[in-house]
Motif scaffolding. Structure first.
Motif, PDB file in Angstrom:
ATOM      1  N   GLY A 197      31.634  43.682  29.288  1.00  0.00           N
ATOM      2  CA  GLY A 197      32.460  44.612  30.051  1.00  0.00           C
ATOM      3  C   GLY A 197      32.002  44.801  31.482  1.00  0.00           C
ATOM      4  O   GLY A 197      32.473  45.714  32.156  1.00  0.00           O
ATOM      5  N   ARG A 245      37.112  47.443  28.747  1.00  0.00           N
ATOM      6  CA  ARG A 245      37.087  47.257  27.302  1.00  0.00           C
ATOM      7  C   ARG A 245      36.163  48.269  26.659  1.00  0.00           C
ATOM      8  O   ARG A 245      35.215  48.733  27.261  1.00  0.00           O
ATOM      9  CB  ARG A 245      36.673  45.828  26.954  1.00  0.00           C
ATOM     10  N   ASN A 279      34.094  48.118  23.363  1.00  0.00           N
ATOM     11  CA  ASN A 279      33.706  47.257  22.246  1.00  0.00           C
ATOM     12  C   ASN A 279      33.510  48.033  20.941  1.00  0.00           C
ATOM     13  O   ASN A 279      33.649  47.473  19.863  1.00  0.00           O
ATOM     14  CB  ASN A 279      32.437  46.483  22.591  1.00  0.00           C
ATOM     15  N   LEU A 331      40.920  46.634  24.378  1.00  0.00           N
ATOM     16  CA  LEU A 331      40.991  46.138  25.742  1.00  0.00           C
ATOM     17  C   LEU A 331      42.060  46.943  26.485  1.00  0.00           C
ATOM     18  O   LEU A 331      43.082  47.302  25.898  1.00  0.00           O
ATOM     19  CB  LEU A 331      41.370  44.657  25.735  1.00  0.00           C
ATOM     20  N   CYS A 349      47.736  40.136  25.790  1.00  0.00           N
ATOM     21  CA  CYS A 349      46.285  40.165  25.754  1.00  0.00           C
ATOM     22  C   CYS A 349      45.811  38.962  24.938  1.00  0.00           C
ATOM     23  O   CYS A 349      46.546  38.440  24.103  1.00  0.00           O
ATOM     24  CB  CYS A 349      45.772  41.459  25.152  1.00  0.00           C
TER      25      CYS A 349
END
Length: 123
Positions: free
Chosen positions: A54, A71, A73, A78, A95
């Motif tokens: 990121g 993002r 995680n 996202l 995406c």
């Protein structure tokens, strides 16, 4: 891995939208991810990409300084924050999860794709 994009809509020029893309499993947490878009009658084009941590990002010149990719995680999500939208941003936005860990613009490096979400910007 399944990717689900959402957040599209119809807005006036100058408005903002935030797209989201949720992955079905944590596999994508080690992969770079990106956003592409396809306008009617045009090829799908790169918009933005972000590395697995990121931190590293890359943007198409046409959206630089207006769009921000990020993002989460932990939540396998996202985002694409789109500000100062223009009519030429009108497209279906997709995406995708890359096979690489660093941001990439090459479509053939992306293995998984979401179904797309429509963004319409009127003048």
């Amino acid at each position: 891995v399944q990717l689900q994009a959402s957040g599209g809509g119809s807005v006036q020029a100058g408005a903002s939208l935030r797209l989201s893309c949720t992955a079905s499993k944590r596999t994508t947490s080690n992969n770079a991810m990106g956003w592409f878009r396809q306008a009617p009658g045009k090829e799908r084009e790169f918009v933005a990409a972000i590395g697995w941590r990121g931190v590293s990002t890359d943007y198409a010149d046409s959206v630089k300084d207006r769009f921000t990719i990020s993002r989460d995680n932990t939540g396998n999500t996202l985002y694409l924050q789109m500000d100062s939208l223009k009519p030429e941003d009108t497209a279906v936005y997709y995406c995708a999860a890359s096979m690489t860990s660093v941001p990439t613009r090459a479509r053939n490096t992306y293995r998984y794709w979401g179904q797309g979400t429509l963004v319409t910007v009127s003048s």
